[in-house]
Enzyme design. Structure first.
Site, PDB file in Angstrom:
ATOM      1  CE1 TYR A 143      26.153  -9.297 -24.361  1.00  0.00           C
ATOM      2  CE2 TYR A 143      24.680  -9.973 -26.122  1.00  0.00           C
ATOM      3  CZ  TYR A 143      25.905  -9.504 -25.703  1.00  0.00           C
ATOM      4  OH  TYR A 143      26.877  -9.252 -26.636  1.00  0.00           O
ATOM      5  CE  LYS A 194      37.376  -4.132 -14.771  1.00  0.00           C
ATOM      6  NZ  LYS A 194      38.714  -3.456 -14.687  1.00  0.00           N
ATOM      7  CG  ASP A 227      41.353  -4.404 -16.967  1.00  0.00           C
ATOM      8  OD1 ASP A 227      41.398  -5.540 -16.456  1.00  0.00           O
ATOM      9  OD2 ASP A 227      41.521  -3.356 -16.299  1.00  0.00           O
ATOM     10  CG  ASP A 251      29.818  -9.736 -28.202  1.00  0.00           C
ATOM     11  OD1 ASP A 251      29.843 -10.455 -29.217  1.00  0.00           O
ATOM     12  OD2 ASP A 251      29.452  -8.546 -28.219  1.00  0.00           O
ATOM     13  CG  ASP A 255      33.882  -9.520 -32.645  1.00  0.00           C
ATOM     14  OD1 ASP A 255      33.279 -10.611 -32.544  1.00  0.00           O
ATOM     15  OD2 ASP A 255      33.461  -8.571 -33.341  1.00  0.00           O
TER      16      ASP A 255
END
Ligand code: NAD
Ligand code: IPM
Ligand code: MN
Length: 375
Positions: A143, A194, A227, A251, A255
């Site tokens: 970000y 990752k 993942d 983020d 959700d």
């Protein structure tokens, strides 16, 4: 209790003002019941601030945030402002608050309330008793990393680029929040990145491993690729206690996790800074933190009066607990929400037919009854 708390309220755009209205009713009632004095100051943030002042967050509003006990944030954004440059967009309001108040840990609890066990799209046995906390780093990563931008190439086509960066210091400070929280829960942290493909992920894993060894060896730590984590959250979410991860993965995964609890409209959050954990709120509670549902302005349902106000109301509960030193009142608000849901007070996202304000009414009714019982 005879304290005066100054709260900056930023309802924002779309459903923000609709859900905020209910949350403020709850906040006012609980503070009356507790004898706490609240001074609520309202200001514009996001698209409505762009329309009124030409900027998503006035410097003056930023200053008021700095001198408040806490900021209660709704949601910002919408199609009307989508064409604007990144420095002018509504979303800058929340990013600026996080960055300039030095708030780097966003706590996103995914808790399944028992009455909602049938509301989730997952099977009851997968989610029964779910209580997981996502600690999302929110002041760095993709970000905010530099360089970033959009360039036009020689052939006239474009190239957009962003940079994911994480430093030792940034990882350690959010790691400490996660490990400390885990100690008051089930004592397990899953660190998610990752590391198999990104340097920032590799550094994240190394720093978490070192921090754990040095300061938190009593807590169980494991590492997982993002993942796989997304898959595991749907397959067997109860394997997690605290998940700590970077800005972008946090983020997305939060959700996803919200749907385990029935709806995106159920998930509150607390965006906190240094040492502001559940244990240490007393010493630092005058550093403003931001309390915000994880959902956005939901343009598709805005103006219809059907948005679920629970995430905003539960954000008030987090504020009571972490910034205002009122854990008993926080628990009362949460209990009132659970009871209202059990009574059937549910908006359409949860399969019900209540309006936003009817859900607010139901929570207030339950809150009054609980207050009578607890006094
Ligand atoms: P969204 O979270 O606004 O909505 C996603 C879906 O969930 C929609 O179908 C919406 O109707 C539903 N939903 C969300 N909250 C709900 C609630 N309380 N009750 C019932 N249903 C709810 O995400 P989006 O549509 O991708 O984004 C819309 C705008 O919101 C964008 O401008 C985005 O940048 C912004 N946004 C802001 C915040 C914030 O202010 N904190 C967070 C996320 C997105
Ligand atoms: C959230 C939102 C924000 C984010 C946006 C509005 C900047 O999606 O709080 O989850 O991406 O952090
Ligand atoms: Mn989000």
């Amino acid at each position: 209790m005879n304290e005066l708390f100054r709260i900056l309220v930023l309802p924002g755009d779309g459903i923000g003002p609709e859900v905020m209205e209910q949350a403020v009713r709850v906040l006012k009632q609980v503070s009356v019941q507790a004898g706490a004095h609240l001074e609520l100051e309202y200001a514009l943030a996001g698209g409505c601030a762009i329309d009124a002042h030409g900027t998503p967050l006035l410097d003056e509003t930023m200053e008021r945030a700095r001198t408040s006990h806490a900021v209660l944030f709704g949601s910002v954004g919408g199609p009307k402002w989508e064409g604007l440059g990144f420095d002018l967009r509504p979303e800058i309001a929340i990013l600026r608050l996080r960055k300039e108040l030095n708030l780097f840990a966003n706590l996103r609890p995914a808790t399944l309330f028992a009455p909602l066990i049938e509301a989730s799209t997952l099977k009851p046995e997968v989610i029964r008793g779910l209580d997981l906390m996502i600690v999302r780093e929110c002041a760095g990563g993709l970000y905010f990393g530099e360089p970033r931008g959009i360039e036009t190439l020689a052939d006239g086509s474009k190239r957009g680029y962003n940079t994911e960066t994480y430093s030792t210091e940034e990882i350690e400070r959010v790691g400490r929040v996660a490990f400390t929280l885990a100690r008051s829960r089930r004592n397990e942290v899953c660190s998610v990145e990752k590391a198999n493909v990104t340097e920032s992920g590799l550094v994240w894993r190394e720093v978490m491993t070192e921090l754990h060894k040095r300061e938190f060896a009593d807590v169980k730590l494991r590492h997982m690729y993002a993942d796989n984590c997304a898959m595991q959250l749907v397959r067997a979410p109860k394997q997690f206690d605290v998940i700590v991860t970077g800005n972008m993965f946090g983020d997305i995964l939060s959700d996803l996790a919200s749907m385990l609890t029935g709806s995106l409209g159920m998930l509150p959050s607390a965006t906190i800074g240094a040492t502001k954990t559940a244990q240490s709120h007393d010493q630092t509670r005058f550093n403003p933190a931001v309390y915000e549902p994880i959902h956005g302005s939901a343009p598709d349902i805005a103006g219809k009066g059907i948005a679920n106000p629970m995430a905003q109301i539960l954000s008030v509960a987090m504020m009571l607990r972490l910034s205002l030193g009122m854990p008993k009142e926080a628990a009362l608000v949460e209990q009132a929400c659970i009871e209202a849901l059990a009574d059937g007070a549910r908006t359409p996202d949860l399969g019900g037919n209540f309006t936003t304000s009817q859900v607010g009414d139901a929570v207030l009714t339950r809150l009054e009854q609980l207050a009578v019982v607890s006094t």
